[in-house]
Motif scaffolding. Sequence first.
Motif, PDB file in Angstrom:
ATOM      1  N   ASN A 173       0.847  15.035   3.268  1.00 27.34           N
ATOM      2  CA  ASN A 173      -0.013  14.890   4.442  1.00 27.34           C
ATOM      3  C   ASN A 173       0.185  16.017   5.438  1.00 27.34           C
ATOM      4  O   ASN A 173      -0.671  16.241   6.310  1.00 27.34           O
ATOM      5  N   GLN A 174       1.269  16.753   5.333  1.00 28.16           N
ATOM      6  CA  GLN A 174       1.497  17.880   6.222  1.00 28.16           C
ATOM      7  C   GLN A 174       0.608  19.068   5.877  1.00 28.16           C
ATOM      8  O   GLN A 174       0.364  19.935   6.725  1.00 28.16           O
ATOM      9  N   THR A 175       0.112  19.100   4.639  1.00 32.84           N
ATOM     10  CA  THR A 175      -0.748  20.207   4.198  1.00 32.84           C
ATOM     11  C   THR A 175      -2.203  19.773   4.039  1.00 32.84           C
ATOM     12  O   THR A 175      -3.125  20.518   4.378  1.00 32.84           O
ATOM     13  N   PHE A 176      -2.425  18.558   3.544  1.00 36.24           N
ATOM     14  CA  PHE A 176      -3.780  18.052   3.305  1.00 36.24           C
ATOM     15  C   PHE A 176      -4.005  16.782   4.123  1.00 36.24           C
ATOM     16  O   PHE A 176      -3.079  15.993   4.324  1.00 36.24           O
ATOM     17  N   ALA A 177      -5.239  16.623   4.577  1.00 36.36           N
ATOM     18  CA  ALA A 177      -5.605  15.412   5.317  1.00 36.36           C
ATOM     19  C   ALA A 177      -5.824  14.277   4.324  1.00 36.36           C
ATOM     20  O   ALA A 177      -6.778  14.317   3.541  1.00 36.36           O
ATOM     21  N   LEU A 178      -4.953  13.287   4.341  1.00 34.19           N
ATOM     22  CA  LEU A 178      -5.012  12.193   3.388  1.00 34.19           C
ATOM     23  C   LEU A 178      -5.396  10.895   4.071  1.00 34.19           C
ATOM     24  O   LEU A 178      -5.129  10.690   5.248  1.00 34.19           O
ATOM     25  N   LYS A 179      -5.993  10.017   3.292  1.00 31.45           N
ATOM     26  CA  LYS A 179      -6.256   8.651   3.734  1.00 31.45           C
ATOM     27  C   LYS A 179      -5.607   7.725   2.715  1.00 31.45           C
ATOM     28  O   LYS A 179      -6.098   7.564   1.597  1.00 31.45           O
ATOM     29  N   HIS A 180      -4.484   7.135   3.106  1.00 31.69           N
ATOM     30  CA  HIS A 180      -3.728   6.269   2.192  1.00 31.69           C
ATOM     31  C   HIS A 180      -4.359   4.878   2.201  1.00 31.69           C
ATOM     32  O   HIS A 180      -4.379   4.188   3.217  1.00 31.69           O
ATOM     33  N   LEU A 181      -4.873   4.454   1.045  1.00 36.44           N
ATOM     34  CA  LEU A 181      -5.598   3.188   0.951  1.00 36.44           C
ATOM     35  C   LEU A 181      -4.752   2.057   0.379  1.00 36.44           C
ATOM     36  O   LEU A 181      -5.278   0.988   0.088  1.00 36.44           O
ATOM     37  N   GLY A 182      -3.457   2.294   0.189  1.00 29.41           N
ATOM     38  CA  GLY A 182      -2.587   1.230  -0.305  1.00 29.41           C
ATOM     39  C   GLY A 182      -2.722   1.028  -1.807  1.00 29.41           C
ATOM     40  O   GLY A 182      -3.079   1.941  -2.554  1.00 29.41           O
ATOM     41  N   SER A 183      -2.439  -0.191  -2.249  1.00 35.47           N
ATOM     42  CA  SER A 183      -2.516  -0.508  -3.682  1.00 35.47           C
ATOM     43  C   SER A 183      -3.941  -0.316  -4.189  1.00 35.47           C
ATOM     44  O   SER A 183      -4.909  -0.578  -3.471  1.00 35.47           O
ATOM     45  N   ALA A 184      -4.048   0.117  -5.435  1.00 38.12           N
ATOM     46  CA  ALA A 184      -5.364   0.426  -6.011  1.00 38.12           C
ATOM     47  C   ALA A 184      -6.153  -0.854  -6.249  1.00 38.12           C
ATOM     48  O   ALA A 184      -5.736  -1.707  -7.035  1.00 38.12           O
ATOM     49  N   ASN A 185      -7.277  -0.987  -5.560  1.00 40.71           N
ATOM     50  CA  ASN A 185      -8.213  -2.083  -5.791  1.00 40.71           C
ATOM     51  C   ASN A 185      -9.534  -1.587  -6.365  1.00 40.71           C
ATOM     52  O   ASN A 185     -10.160  -2.270  -7.166  1.00 40.71           O
ATOM     53  N   HIS A 186      -9.969  -0.389  -5.934  1.00 34.86           N
ATOM     54  CA  HIS A 186     -11.162   0.260  -6.470  1.00 34.86           C
ATOM     55  C   HIS A 186     -10.842   1.736  -6.673  1.00 34.86           C
ATOM     56  O   HIS A 186     -10.218   2.367  -5.815  1.00 34.86           O
ATOM     57  N   PHE A 187     -11.251   2.267  -7.802  1.00 37.65           N
ATOM     58  CA  PHE A 187     -11.061   3.683  -8.072  1.00 37.65           C
ATOM     59  C   PHE A 187     -12.249   4.180  -8.881  1.00 37.65           C
ATOM     60  O   PHE A 187     -12.502   3.703  -9.991  1.00 37.65           O
ATOM     61  N   LEU A 188     -13.009   5.102  -8.294  1.00 36.89           N
ATOM     62  CA  LEU A 188     -14.183   5.693  -8.944  1.00 36.89           C
ATOM     63  C   LEU A 188     -15.179   4.619  -9.376  1.00 36.89           C
ATOM     64  O   LEU A 188     -15.758   4.682 -10.464  1.00 36.89           O
ATOM     65  N   GLY A 189     -15.371   3.610  -8.533  1.00 31.66           N
ATOM     66  CA  GLY A 189     -16.320   2.548  -8.835  1.00 31.66           C
ATOM     67  C   GLY A 189     -15.801   1.467  -9.754  1.00 31.66           C
ATOM     68  O   GLY A 189     -16.541   0.550 -10.093  1.00 31.66           O
ATOM     69  N   ILE A 190     -14.540   1.568 -10.159  1.00 30.10           N
ATOM     70  CA  ILE A 190     -13.931   0.574 -11.044  1.00 30.10           C
ATOM     71  C   ILE A 190     -13.067  -0.361 -10.205  1.00 30.10           C
ATOM     72  O   ILE A 190     -12.187   0.089  -9.465  1.00 30.10           O
ATOM     73  N   ARG A 191     -13.319  -1.644 -10.312  1.00 34.91           N
ATOM     74  CA  ARG A 191     -12.534  -2.630  -9.587  1.00 34.91           C
ATOM     75  C   ARG A 191     -11.274  -2.964 -10.375  1.00 34.91           C
ATOM     76  O   ARG A 191     -11.338  -3.240 -11.573  1.00 34.91           O
ATOM     77  N   ILE A 192     -10.125  -2.925  -9.699  1.00 32.00           N
ATOM     78  CA  ILE A 192      -8.836  -3.178 -10.342  1.00 32.00           C
ATOM     79  C   ILE A 192      -8.216  -4.400  -9.679  1.00 32.00           C
ATOM     80  O   ILE A 192      -7.867  -4.373  -8.500  1.00 32.00           O
ATOM     81  N   GLN A 193      -8.091  -5.467 -10.440  1.00 30.78           N
ATOM     82  CA  GLN A 193      -7.444  -6.684  -9.945  1.00 30.78           C
ATOM     83  C   GLN A 193      -6.106  -6.853 -10.660  1.00 30.78           C
ATOM     84  O   GLN A 193      -5.980  -6.527 -11.843  1.00 30.78           O
ATOM     85  N   HIS A 194      -5.139  -7.367  -9.953  1.00 30.32           N
ATOM     86  CA  HIS A 194      -3.828  -7.533 -10.582  1.00 30.32           C
ATOM     87  C   HIS A 194      -3.120  -8.755 -10.019  1.00 30.32           C
ATOM     88  O   HIS A 194      -3.293  -9.142  -8.860  1.00 30.32           O
TER      89      HIS A 194
END
Length: 386
Positions: free
Chosen positions: A92-113
């Motif tokens: 984050n010191q070099t790139f502007a990041l948005k931390h979204l926590g545990s993966a629930n959606h990635f590239l339109g794919i819903r991930i449930q666990h």
Amino acid sequence: MRQPKGFEDPAYSNHVCLLRKALFGLKQALRQWYTTFCNHLFSLGFSPSKADPSLLIFHQGHTKMFLLIYVDDILITDNNKDAISTFLHQLNQTFALKHLGSANHFLGIRIQHKQDKYFMSQESYAISIIQQANLINCNSAANPSCTKLQVDIAMESATLSDPMTYQKITGALQYLTITHPDIAYAVNTLSQHMHAPQSDHNFLLKRLIRYIKGTTNFGLPINKSDLHLTTYSDGDWASDPINRKSTSGYCTFLSSTLVSWTVKKQTTISRSSTESEYRALAASTADTIWLKRLLSGFFITPNDPVDLHCDNTSAIALAINPVYHAITKHIEIDHRFVREHISNNLLRLVPIKTEDKIADIFTKPLSTPRFKKLRDKLTISSDPFV
């Protein structure tokens, strides 16, 4: 190259602008972003996977981190929460990041666990395709394909008669196969007629959308189990009635989890069903070897050979017995490729009954009972967390 309009310099008319920063809209932008981001990750101790350049691996002591890049979307996992927090702070010191926590959606794919069980689906994406086809109120179908076309199909396919709509929806359906491998064969068939869809293709597209309407909440489960690879291969000889090319289909399981599958028309015409099956074996062998190399990046090195299931006894005999060399000169490369990996104890060909051949679902249209049976064996199911 020319100076942009409105910014010409009459004193230096032959000079051009020097691009100091990659712009998002340029063709080179994605490559420049990937190079910049990866170089920074390399400086932090990451190294690229030998099997997939979009997978970066960090390994120091007992700490292991795996980072997956898709343009500017990043998925990261590790075995040390403190290490990943430290890494994200450095990044984050070099790139502007948005931390979204545990993966629930990635590239339109819903991930449930839940505990050690995961479930991937694309319900929202599937519904958007149905809405795009203007078939939100259609009746659902039990089978994405049909073994025999109806006679009066012109009126049935009137909704999708526009070629542009056909191309747009068929293209969108290809991404849906990520969590819907049961429609892979139907989508592959429709994609072969993108240039000039006919009424029967429109009918098949509508039938496929009707099937998706009834299975929007279907997806792929991921279960924690052993890490043994198993591959199923099949080839449908001369399945294309126009050019008589065969269709290859294969899928690979990591224990009980489906991890890879392919449906593809063979590039050359096979002179026999044995040749068709053998070409499918060669393609599935290449994919299996790649998966083993990918697993090695996760520090998983299975010592046992991978079981490659095939129901064609002639193709199995051809792969094992070098006596058949004289009649396989036209497929010599495939012949030697498969036999080499068998002799190196990387693969083991296993005969299987035709009724147990899971890859059948990727090579031909099936009756509804047979289709549902193989779909269950692919572990495709409705959302278990509902």
